[in-house]
Design a protein around this motif. Structure first.
Motif, mmCIF file in Angstrom:
data_model
loop_
_atom_site.group_PDB
_atom_site.id
_atom_site.type_symbol
_atom_site.label_atom_id
_atom_site.label_comp_id
_atom_site.label_asym_id
_atom_site.label_seq_id
_atom_site.Cartn_x
_atom_site.Cartn_y
_atom_site.Cartn_z
ATOM 1 N N PRO A 256 0.832 -1.201 0.000
ATOM 2 C CA PRO A 256 0.000 0.000 0.000
ATOM 3 C C PRO A 256 0.872 1.259 0.000
ATOM 4 O O PRO A 256 2.004 1.239 0.473
ATOM 5 N N MET A 257 0.315 2.325 -0.544
ATOM 6 C CA MET A 257 0.999 3.611 -0.588
ATOM 7 C C MET A 257 0.213 4.607 0.266
ATOM 8 O O MET A 257 -1.007 4.511 0.357
ATOM 9 N N ILE B 75 1.219 8.491 -3.268
ATOM 10 C CA ILE B 75 0.276 8.445 -4.384
ATOM 11 C C ILE B 75 0.288 9.757 -5.150
ATOM 12 O O ILE B 75 0.361 9.765 -6.388
ATOM 13 N N ASP B 76 0.240 10.881 -4.442
ATOM 14 C CA ASP B 76 0.261 12.196 -5.098
ATOM 15 C C ASP B 76 1.525 12.381 -5.924
ATOM 16 O O ASP B 76 1.482 12.877 -7.047
ATOM 17 N N VAL C 61 -5.866 12.120 -18.085
ATOM 18 C CA VAL C 61 -6.521 10.987 -17.432
ATOM 19 C C VAL C 61 -7.672 11.529 -16.583
ATOM 20 O O VAL C 61 -7.514 12.507 -15.854
ATOM 21 N N SER C 62 -8.823 10.871 -16.677
ATOM 22 C CA SER C 62 -10.021 11.343 -15.985
ATOM 23 C C SER C 62 -9.853 11.309 -14.469
ATOM 24 O O SER C 62 -9.067 10.524 -13.932
ATOM 25 N N GLU C 63 -10.632 12.146 -13.802
ATOM 26 C CA GLU C 63 -10.623 12.161 -12.340
ATOM 27 C C GLU C 63 -11.099 10.816 -11.785
ATOM 28 O O GLU C 63 -10.600 10.339 -10.757
ATOM 29 N N GLU C 64 -12.051 10.193 -12.474
ATOM 30 C CA GLU C 64 -12.544 8.870 -12.059
ATOM 31 C C GLU C 64 -11.404 7.851 -12.042
ATOM 32 O O GLU C 64 -11.260 7.069 -11.096
ATOM 33 N N ARG D 77 -5.965 5.801 -6.942
ATOM 34 C CA ARG D 77 -5.708 6.176 -5.552
ATOM 35 C C ARG D 77 -6.243 5.094 -4.601
ATOM 36 O O ARG D 77 -5.545 4.655 -3.689
ATOM 37 N N ASP D 78 -7.475 4.658 -4.832
ATOM 38 C CA ASP D 78 -8.082 3.642 -3.966
ATOM 39 C C ASP D 78 -7.329 2.315 -4.038
ATOM 40 O O ASP D 78 -7.077 1.680 -3.004
ATOM 41 N N LEU D 79 -6.958 1.893 -5.243
ATOM 42 C CA LEU D 79 -6.244 0.619 -5.396
ATOM 43 C C LEU D 79 -4.851 0.661 -4.770
ATOM 44 O O LEU D 79 -4.338 -0.363 -4.326
ATOM 45 N N ARG D 80 -4.231 1.831 -4.737
ATOM 46 C CA ARG D 80 -2.906 1.933 -4.125
ATOM 47 C C ARG D 80 -3.000 2.010 -2.595
ATOM 48 O O ARG D 80 -2.112 1.549 -1.905
ATOM 49 N N LYS D 81 -4.074 2.577 -2.090
ATOM 50 C CA LYS D 81 -4.269 2.620 -0.629
ATOM 51 C C LYS D 81 -4.732 1.267 -0.098
ATOM 52 O O LYS D 81 -4.349 0.862 1.002
#
Length: 185
Positions: free
Chosen positions: A84-85, A90-91, A102-105, A111-115
């Motif tokens: 996890p990051m 991530i930023d 790249v879309s915000e979605e 972001r969610d997959l890295r957390k």
């Protein structure tokens, strides 16, 4: 039963002096009942490899975001697909590696997959049908983590009929480099 046709591109590997002037790829057909280990073995043979090593597949979504890893059976632990990051990591990654268009979605999904990384899966226990693929979806495949032979795999075609054989190479382009520079294949 379903069968799948994948195009497997071999990425350049400057460390091993492989920087081809033309693309090097193989089209491989597999049955949905074949495992990722079967696909690995087909790629191994298609690129004329000689020594076995560990490997990993990363399944990607329509944005190219890795959504799960599938580990070599001897490396499989059932842990998370990747470490996890935190938000700062991530930023920093998004700022350096994610294109502005790249879309915000897609950014939020990344972001969610890295957390909260998903659990990795065992390549020997995962069939191609288990991946629930759609055409143009892709995978990343790395073979031999020491030398880092990287491949981009794109799903070219899905057919609603079985492949009544082992995985098979149906087309190829470019010469496969030797697995180790300075050694014959």
């Amino acid at each position: 039963m379903t069968s799948y046709r994948f195009r497997v591109w071999l990425h350049p590997n400057p460390t091993l002096e492989f920087e081809p002037e033309i693309e090097v790829w193989r089209d491989i057909e597999v049955d949905g009942s074949h495992t990722l280990t079967d696909l690995h073995e087909a790629i191994f043979d298609a690129f004329e490899r000689c020594d076995t090593h560990a490997y990993e597949f990363l399944l990607r979504d329509e944005h190219g975001i890795s959504i799960r890893s599938y580990a070599h059976p001897q490396m499989y632990s059932g842990d998370q697909s990747w470490p996890p990051m935190d938000d700062e990591q991530i930023d920093r990654f998004i700022e350096r590696a994610i294109p502005d268009d790249v879309s915000e979605e897609a950014r939020e999904k990344f972001r969610d997959l890295r957390k909260n990384p998903p659990e990795e899966r065992n390549a020997a226990e995962t069939t191609i049908d288990d991946l629930d693929l759609v055409e143009s979806q892709s995978l990343f495949y790395e073979f031999d983590f020491g030398d880092g032979w990287e491949h981009h795999i794109e799903l070219e075609k899905i057919r609603e009929e079985p492949l009544d054989s082992e995985p098979v190479v149906v087309d190829e382009h470019g010469d496969a480099p030797p697995q180790y520079p300075g050694r014959n294949k």
